[in-house]
Design a protein around this motif. Structure first.
Motif, PDB file in Angstrom:
ATOM      1  N   GLY A  51       8.740  -3.669 -11.265  1.00 56.36           N
ATOM      2  CA  GLY A  51       7.376  -3.455 -10.814  1.00 56.36           C
ATOM      3  C   GLY A  51       7.316  -2.919  -9.400  1.00 56.36           C
ATOM      4  O   GLY A  51       8.188  -3.173  -8.570  1.00 56.36           O
ATOM      5  N   ARG A  79       0.530  -3.502  -1.529  1.00 53.92           N
ATOM      6  CA  ARG A  79      -0.325  -4.683  -1.411  1.00 53.92           C
ATOM      7  C   ARG A  79      -1.511  -4.469  -0.484  1.00 53.92           C
ATOM      8  O   ARG A  79      -2.608  -4.916  -0.747  1.00 53.92           O
ATOM      9  N   GLN A  95       4.251   4.741 -15.035  1.00 52.36           N
ATOM     10  CA  GLN A  95       4.112   3.319 -14.772  1.00 52.36           C
ATOM     11  C   GLN A  95       3.045   3.110 -13.700  1.00 52.36           C
ATOM     12  O   GLN A  95       3.031   3.812 -12.689  1.00 52.36           O
ATOM     13  N   ALA A  96       2.167   2.157 -13.919  1.00 57.14           N
ATOM     14  CA  ALA A  96       1.113   1.869 -12.946  1.00 57.14           C
ATOM     15  C   ALA A  96       1.706   1.199 -11.713  1.00 57.14           C
ATOM     16  O   ALA A  96       2.610   0.372 -11.812  1.00 57.14           O
ATOM     17  N   VAL A  97       1.195   1.575 -10.557  1.00 58.37           N
ATOM     18  CA  VAL A  97       1.554   0.933  -9.292  1.00 58.37           C
ATOM     19  C   VAL A  97       0.418  -0.016  -8.925  1.00 58.37           C
ATOM     20  O   VAL A  97      -0.734   0.406  -8.800  1.00 58.37           O
ATOM     21  N   SER A  98       0.748  -1.277  -8.769  1.00 54.86           N
ATOM     22  CA  SER A  98      -0.275  -2.256  -8.415  1.00 54.86           C
ATOM     23  C   SER A  98      -0.766  -1.992  -6.994  1.00 54.86           C
ATOM     24  O   SER A  98       0.006  -1.977  -6.047  1.00 54.86           O
ATOM     25  N   ALA A  99      -2.067  -1.779  -6.874  1.00 53.02           N
ATOM     26  CA  ALA A  99      -2.687  -1.558  -5.560  1.00 53.02           C
ATOM     27  C   ALA A  99      -4.024  -2.280  -5.550  1.00 53.02           C
ATOM     28  O   ALA A  99      -5.089  -1.651  -5.654  1.00 53.02           O
ATOM     29  N   PRO A 100      -4.006  -3.588  -5.424  1.00 47.76           N
ATOM     30  CA  PRO A 100      -5.225  -4.381  -5.608  1.00 47.76           C
ATOM     31  C   PRO A 100      -6.327  -4.087  -4.605  1.00 47.76           C
ATOM     32  O   PRO A 100      -7.495  -4.330  -4.894  1.00 47.76           O
ATOM     33  N   ALA A 139       4.440  -2.182  -6.114  1.00 48.10           N
ATOM     34  CA  ALA A 139       3.104  -2.516  -5.635  1.00 48.10           C
ATOM     35  C   ALA A 139       2.876  -1.943  -4.249  1.00 48.10           C
ATOM     36  O   ALA A 139       3.815  -1.703  -3.487  1.00 48.10           O
ATOM     37  N   GLU A 167      -6.452   4.898  -9.498  1.00 51.02           N
ATOM     38  CA  GLU A 167      -5.226   4.331 -10.052  1.00 51.02           C
ATOM     39  C   GLU A 167      -4.006   5.100  -9.556  1.00 51.02           C
ATOM     40  O   GLU A 167      -3.902   6.312  -9.757  1.00 51.02           O
TER      41      GLU A 167
END
Length: 576
Positions: A469, A473, A418-423, A471, A407
């Motif tokens: 937000g 990607r 805050q979470a960083v979106s890294a799918p 991210a 994460e």
């Protein structure tokens, strides 16, 4: 200078000083060039030879690959190796496939030749390099007899070129775009043939926009513009005449000017001292800016700038220290009370004042991220089973870490995590190291894959300024052949330094952010293999070897303080 000047650029200077085409003959729907610069006659140039009479199929295929090294427009010699039908449809504009020099050819009874080689990468029509994976290059060249001579009947689209020839012919250059704050220039590497047309080709690429991998993370002030005519260079002054640009109070003309000036004045192939930017022949409406702009007019946009008076930091027995003399930093972090194992520091870009400090404190069964003012008290802001060493960028007062190997979390100064979106991260493996680029637009991550091999990945940071937000990607590999990776740091916004190698054989490597130019650095002066790395634009890289710190100086590694014994320490870094 470009971000990767050196041997390839020097080798190309004699061969390409007078050439005048871009990476491949191509056109842009948004750029209408009304005239093209003439290609001056070179003093000396060695061009590939046409096929010899009676050449075997293998000789014909090898000759065709050699002919890709021509600097003549449309490469007519390469067409000599093709059947008339193939020559009428083949074009060198389909992109470039770069292979290793040691390729193999094997002829078959069916009248074809199979070429196999190590694949270095590909370059598309916009000059964007994509590093190859581990799969080799293989292509079957069918041949037919034409008047008793073998000729290729179905060549691949574009060029197949040897890595050594590509390095001679093409210059690595940086086109710059802007980070989301419009304060920092971000390099986007391109590969262009040298000569008088190179400035035009570069501005064309800027108008067309950033590469797909970078596009979501940057802004392009030149979007919507076109070129009214070719870029001319006279007495080291480049003139860029734009068209199609709607100018109002919101048009970022200052940023557009800085983008053009920094991009053009860093070309190696031509010496450009200043840039004149016009709109349909008229000067841009910029107050307080001379007609001939130089980088001195836009110092705040220097893509390699670092905070004033920034010095390296490191940890020793939990105490945060500076590399100048090994003295502890002011405040509790310097006296060792927090027991930090790694840290990062943000600086005010205007004053160079160190303002924000974050550090990881390992504890029984977990780790804690502490943060607060530099020189002041730190407070817990995040916990996890494991936390990576923190990282910061020069554009925002925030720190990033990887929690529990999967994460990515960012902590803005004075705010909650805050979470960083890294799918894509979870599918790659376990992340141990994370490093933001100084401009904050890219992030390098060392990920241990399912085979247990740590590898280097680089992604683009995408920010939603309105929603808040953030991210990452995609995280493609940029050095598939380099493993296992131990540590990574940013030498500049466009260059990475990496520690990699099997245990006991670790060494530093440098490479471009796109994976081009992988080169091993020397380890002379070190008592042992390096285990940790720190770097920043304009600063000497630091490593830890044998439990002590060393700095890079003129091609060798030396002690931090000349004439003194090396200092014990770990986790070196530079504030940003």
């Amino acid at each position: 200078m470009s971000r990767r000047s050196g041997a390839p650029a020097l080798a190309a200077a004699l061969l390409l000083g007078a050439t005048a085409c871009s990476i491949v003959p191509t056109s842009s729907p948004t750029v209408q060039i009304t005239q093209a610069p003439e290609r001056p006659a070179p003093e000396f140039i060695s061009e590939p030879l046409p096929p010899a009479r009676g050449a075997t199929p293998e000789d014909v295929v090898r000759g065709f690959i050699d002919a890709a090294a021509s600097s003549v427009p449309e490469r007519p010699v390469a067409k000599d190796y093709l059947t008339p039908e193939a020559a009428s449809t083949w074009s060198d504009a389909g992109g470039i496939t770069i292979i290793s020099p040691g390729f193999a050819t094997a002829a078959s009874e069916a009248g074809s030749v199979v070429v196999t080689a190590d694949l270095v990468g590909t370059v598309d029509q916009r000059g964007i390099f994509t590093v190859a994976g581990t799969e080799p290059f293989s292509y079957e060249f069918p041949l037919a007899e034409v008047d008793g001579e073998w000729r290729i009947s179905d060549p691949p689209d574009g060029l197949v070129i040897l890595e050594t020839d590509f390095e001679r012919l093409y210059d690595p250059v940086d086109g710059y775009f802007l980070d989301p704050t419009l304060r920092q220039l971000v390099p986007d590497p391109r590969y262009l043939i040298g000569g008088e047309a190179q400035p035009t080709a570069l501005v064309e690429r800027l108008v067309q926009g950033p590469s797909a991998a970078l596009a979501a993370g940057v802004e392009n002030p030149l979007a919507g513009a076109g070129l009214a005519r070719t870029v001319t260079v006279d007495d080291q002054v480049a003139t860029v005449d734009l068209t199609g640009l709607d100018v109002d109070a919101t048009t970022p003309l200052r940023e557009l000017s800085a983008q053009l000036v920094w991009s053009l004045t860093r070309l190696d192939d031509l010496t450009i001292r200043s840039v004149v930017v016009t709109l349909d022949g008229e000067p841009l409406p910029l107050e307080g800016v001379p007609e001939e702009q130089t980088t001195d007019d836009w110092p705040a946009f220097d893509p390699d700038a670092t905070p004033l008076e920034t010095v390296g930091h490191y940890l020793d027995a939990g105490s945060l220290r500076t590399v100048e003399d090994g003295a502890p930093v002011p405040g509790p972090a310097g006296n060792g009370g927090y027991g930090l194992s790694s840290a990062a520091v943000s600086a005010d870009a205007r004053t160079g004042e160190l303002t924000f400090l974050a550090g990881v404190r390992p504890e029984a069964g977990q780790s804690t991220l502490l943060a607060g003012p530099y020189g002041g008290e730190l407070a817990p802001v995040l916990t996890g089973r494991t936390l990576s060493a923190p990282t910061v960028a020069a554009t925002r007062p925030e720190v990033w870490v990887v929690r529990d190997d999967t994460e990515i979390v960012r902590v803005p100064a004075g705010s909650r995590p805050q979470a960083v979106s890294a799918p894509t991260l979870a599918g790659l493996g376990r992340a141990q190291v994370i490093e933001l680029s100084p401009d904050g637009v890219r992030v390098a991550v060392v990920v241990t894959d399912v085979q247990g091999v740590p590898r280097l990945h680089v992604g683009t940071v995408v920010r939603n300024e309105e929603g808040g937000g953030v991210a990452v990607r995609d995280l493609p590999q940029v050095a598939p052949t380099l493993s296992p990776v131990v540590d990574v740091a940013w030498r500049s916004n466009g260059e990475l330094w990496v520690l990699a190698g099997d245990p006991g054989e670790e060494a530093p490597y440098s490479l471009g952010v796109d994976g081009w130019g992988l080169s091993q650095q020397v380890t002379s002066g070190l008592p042992d293999q390096p285990t940790s790395l720190g770097a920043a634009p304009g600063r000497e890289p630091l490593v830890v070897a044998g439990g002590r710190l060393w700095r890079w100086a003129r091609g060798t590694w030396v002690t931090l303080v000349p004439g003194r014994e090396p200092l014990a320490g770990s986790a070196p870094f530079y504030p940003l």
